[in-house]
Design an enzyme around this catalytic site. Structure first.
Site, PDB file in Angstrom:
ATOM      1  N   ASP A 449       0.860  -1.179   0.000  1.00  0.00           N
ATOM      2  CA  ASP A 449       0.000   0.000   0.000  1.00  0.00           C
ATOM      3  C   ASP A 449       0.902   1.236   0.000  1.00  0.00           C
ATOM      4  O   ASP A 449       2.085   1.143   0.306  1.00  0.00           O
ATOM      5  CB  ASP A 449      -0.896  -0.046   1.237  1.00  0.00           C
ATOM      6  CG  ASP A 449      -1.737   1.199   1.396  1.00  0.00           C
ATOM      7  OD1 ASP A 449      -2.311   1.647   0.385  1.00  0.00           O
ATOM      8  OD2 ASP A 449      -1.801   1.724   2.518  1.00  0.00           O
ATOM      9  N   ASP A 651      -7.150  -1.945   3.159  1.00  0.00           N
ATOM     10  CA  ASP A 651      -6.188  -3.000   2.842  1.00  0.00           C
ATOM     11  C   ASP A 651      -6.623  -4.356   3.393  1.00  0.00           C
ATOM     12  O   ASP A 651      -6.047  -5.382   3.031  1.00  0.00           O
ATOM     13  CB  ASP A 651      -4.810  -2.657   3.426  1.00  0.00           C
ATOM     14  CG  ASP A 651      -4.257  -1.346   2.901  1.00  0.00           C
ATOM     15  OD1 ASP A 651      -4.383  -1.112   1.696  1.00  0.00           O
ATOM     16  OD2 ASP A 651      -3.717  -0.558   3.703  1.00  0.00           O
TER      17      ASP A 651
END
Length: 759
Positions: A449, A651
């Site tokens: 990420d 996420d």
């Protein structure tokens, strides 16, 4: 007069929800606004968080998770105490019972086994036979070993009995059989030494006995059980710590408007409750009245509080800001987001390593094979052995059962996992389960990420521009106004002024307009900080600042405008910065042979700029949470072993989908609970250390299994008498006991090497 007022996000039209350049916590249409908003997974009936466990609680076995019951008791397969599958603020009595019993048993066993080993083994290996010569040595061993076997080791014998009664052969089957046979045989030959064939007598003419072997087996197994009980207690403590985020009480608002503090367990769906400034939200609900910023970092990881108004959802355990909120409860007890997180943690922590499953399958084959071999050995010596046949047959069959006792096998995987996880904790790596510790070794692709992972994940001043060159002067005045606020962007402005060494100033008559800006008087001058619209409302023409502000926004940075005395003074760029350790960490990961891919919900322009700086070739930007998981699944379908690193709620799906999920310790709780590894320091260099530890731990486990099985493969034929027809050799009881003990010691010492693993 100075006024300190906390306010909702103010400095940009968009940053009421999140800072530009970071990933928005707001999901797209059709995706639940809050984790857990979808239909709940099958769970036991709703019970208020922290309420006492009741008959509806599901109980499960720590060793056999497939065994469940609606009441506490013992596992029918192994005899272990069942544990509640749902956490409570009260520790289950079984935890204290198991931990206390294991600790007391281990103390007794260790105190008696130590002199027993000195007497039994020392007589031969250390030349101490003169201390207790002849027939007195077995008698002393009998007296010392009896409390160990039938006192401290009673729980092990009980579990072995359970495995036989329920036809579920396991480690405890051989442990119980081996210990009992060793003790019974040794007691018999001690009390009636004439039964022992001359070949089995020791150098001093005394019969060989297995008392020390039986006691050592019990003690070593109790060491593992004591550690396991302690670990389960710590796991429960961690879950209870998470549960404690929910307040113990709620302020319920009756229909007549009266307010009363009530225990959280009494709050029901549909009840109205008040959240006062600075309090944690009691349960999940919907705001009915009020406006207040709520810190949802527990769920989203976003540094900016989210302003909650009528119709917005609030989540139990999140922290309210300066305002007061009236909300209606929509989910309580096990249906809350916080309780679901706890449930997921508990489920994950009951998982077992794949290599442990392999060991279990081998044991399931090994146990009956050893029993058959022991019977065949007895039959062979009875039919073809020298006279007297019965003593020879009993001695050989007993030797087979004793040397096959899988103490080393039982320690092989748990010890390596335990030491490996301890080594990881020292390095800031928290492995949730053994599967994560093992699987990370095989990964070849790393998805990362951006916000909070590659970058710091919090606002910082990245640019200050003034049309007349007075950016520092404008920053000093803006910092004076912002100093009265706890807003993250205000903190970024004041921190930047301090870093630049600008002399502090004092603001008066501070006025906050939620979602738009802040104004005050500094050194006799009127200062306005906020959005384009706010400056216009305050009589400042922002036109000279728009071009610079637009460029910053296109680069994914928040543009905060500053006006002084009715004139446009400066543009402050607030954005997210790359962590200083990120470039070196990525280089190390590439050196480990990992392919690095960025997957982010951020703007493609911002993502591309960060990727270019970090030399990341493959970028997926502007993706939704479910798209991150889909990218992970596509890579797995192509044969890749994928690890995912993230820190936010968006996420979580990818972290769960990946072969191994790694969460930044500075990220959200839900990301951490979706991952298998937590990087405590929030540093990508932890991924390198975690993978190296995984490689070392997996290698160590295989070495331990080789030690354990290798010993049995070599010792069993000798114990059965395979060399007797050709050479007249039989396996001496003393040598068998010593070899079995050394096998376990070799496993322990090999596992302890992980403490020095270089990461």
């Amino acid at each position: 007069m100075n006024t300190t007022i906390d306010r909702s996000p103010c400095c940009d039209e968009a940053h009421d929800a999140h800072p530009p350049g970071t990933e928005s916590p707001t999901p797209p249409h059709g995706v639940p606004a809050t984790p857990g908003a979808h239909a709940p997974p099958p769970t036991p009936p709703t019970r208020p968080v922290g309420a006492p466990l009741d008959a509806r609680t599901v109980w499960t076995c720590p060793m056999h998770p497939e065994v469940t019951s609606d009441h506490p008791g013992d596992c029918p397969k192994c005899g272990m105490h069942l544990e509640p599958s749902t956490a409570s603020l009260e520790a289950p009595a079984s935890h204290d019972h198991d931990a206390g019993r294991a600790r007391r048993g281990l103390i007794v066993a260790a105190m008696l086994t130590t002199p027993l080993v000195v007497i039994g083994m020392g007589a031969h290996l250390l030349g101490l036979g003169h201390l207790l010569p002849g027939r007195w040595r077995p008698v002393a061993e009998l007296l010392l070993s009896t409390p160990v076997v039938f006192g401290a080791g009673w729980s092990l014998l009980r579990k072995g009995w359970y495995s036989l009664v329920h036809r579920s052969l396991n480690m405890f089957t051989l442990i119980a059989v081996g210990v009992l046979v060793a003790y019974a045989y040794s007691a018999a030959v001690t009390l009636a030494p004439g039964l022992v064939p001359p070949a089995y007598l020791g150098p001093d003419g005394a019969p060989g006995v297995y008392f020390e072997a039986a006691a050592v087996i019990v003690t070593l197994v109790l060491v593992g059980q004591a550690l396991e009980a302690s670990a389960r207690r710590r796991t429960g403590d961690a879950l209870r710590s998470l549960l404690s985020l929910a307040p113990a009480s709620a302020r319920r608002v009756a229909d007549d408007g009266s307010e009363t503090d009530v225990p959280l367990a009494t709050l029901a769906p549909g009840d109205r409750f008040r959240v006062r400034p600075g309090e944690r939200v009691a349960v999940d609900g919907v705001v009915l009245e009020g406006v207040s910023p709520v810190d949802e970092a527990m769920l989203t990881g976003e540094p900016l509080p989210v302003t909650k108004r009528e119709g917005d959802r609030v989540v139990g355990g999140t922290l309210n800001g300066a305002g007061s909120l009236l909300a209606r409860a929509t989910a309580v007890g096990l249906d809350t987001v916080l309780a679901r997180i706890v449930a997921r943690v508990g489920e994950a922590q009951r998982s077992r390593a794949p290599i442990q499953a392999l060991a279990d399958r081998l044991v399931a084959w090994f146990v009956p094979a050893v029993l058959v071999l022991a019977l065949a050995t007895f039959a062979g010596w009875w039919a073809f052995g020298p006279a007297p046949a019965l003593p020879h047959a009993l001695a050989a069959a007993t030797a087979v059962l004793i040397v096959a006792c899988p103490c080393a096998l039982g320690l092989a995987t748990p010890l390596s996992v335990m030491v490996g996880m301890g080594r990881g904790a020292q390095a800031g790596l928290l492995f949730r389960d053994a599967e994560a510790l093992q699987a990370l070794r095989d990964t070849d692709t790393l998805l990362v990420d951006k916000t909070g992972t590659l970058t710091a994940g919090k606002p910082a001043l990245v640019d200050a521009w003034s049309p007349d060159g007075g950016a520092d002067a404008a920053l000093r005045l803006a910092a004076a106004v912002e100093r009265g606020s706890e807003h993250p962007i205000a903190a970024a402005v004041t921190a930047a002024a301090e870093r630049r060494g600008l002399p502090p100033a004092v603001a008066a008559d501070v006025r906050v307009v939620p979602g738009r800006g802040i104004a005050g008087t500094v050194d006799g001058r009127r200062v306005v900080v906020g959005t384009d619209a706010f400056l216009r409302e305050e009589g400042v023409d922002p036109a000279p600042l728009r071009a610079r502000a637009g460029a910053l926004r296109r680069a994914g940075t928040s543009a905060v405008l500053v006006g002084v005395e009715g004139r446009p003074a400066a543009v402050l760029g607030i954005g997210d910065t790359v962590r200083p350790t990120t470039p070196a960490a990525l280089a190390a990961l590439r050196g480990e042979g990992l392919r690095v891919v960025m997957v982010t919900g951020d703007d493609p322009v911002t993502a591309a700029a960060v990727a270019a700086d970090l030399r990341i070739d493959e970028v997926h930007a502007g993706v939704l949470p479910e798209e991150k998981a889909a990218i992970t699944a596509r890579l797995q379908a192509r044969g890749h072993r994928v690890a995912m690193v993230g820190d936010g709620v968006n996420d979580a799906p990818a972290l769960a989908q990946a072969d191994v999920g790694l969460a930044m310790g500075t990220g959200t709780d839900i990301a951490i609970e979706s991952a298998g590894v937590t990087l405590v320091q929030g540093d990508l260099r932890g991924v390198v250390r975690a993978r190296r530890l995984s490689v070392a731990a997996s290698r160590n486990i295989r070495q331990n299994l080789a030690f354990a099985f290798g010993y049995n493969v070599l010792a069993l034929p000798l114990a059965a008498g395979a060399l007797y027809p050709a050479f007249g050799w039989v396996l001496s009881p003393v040598i068998a006991a010593a070899a079995m003990t050394l096998s376990s010691i070799s496993v322990v010492l090999n596992a302890l090497r992980l403490r020095a693993a270089r990461l």
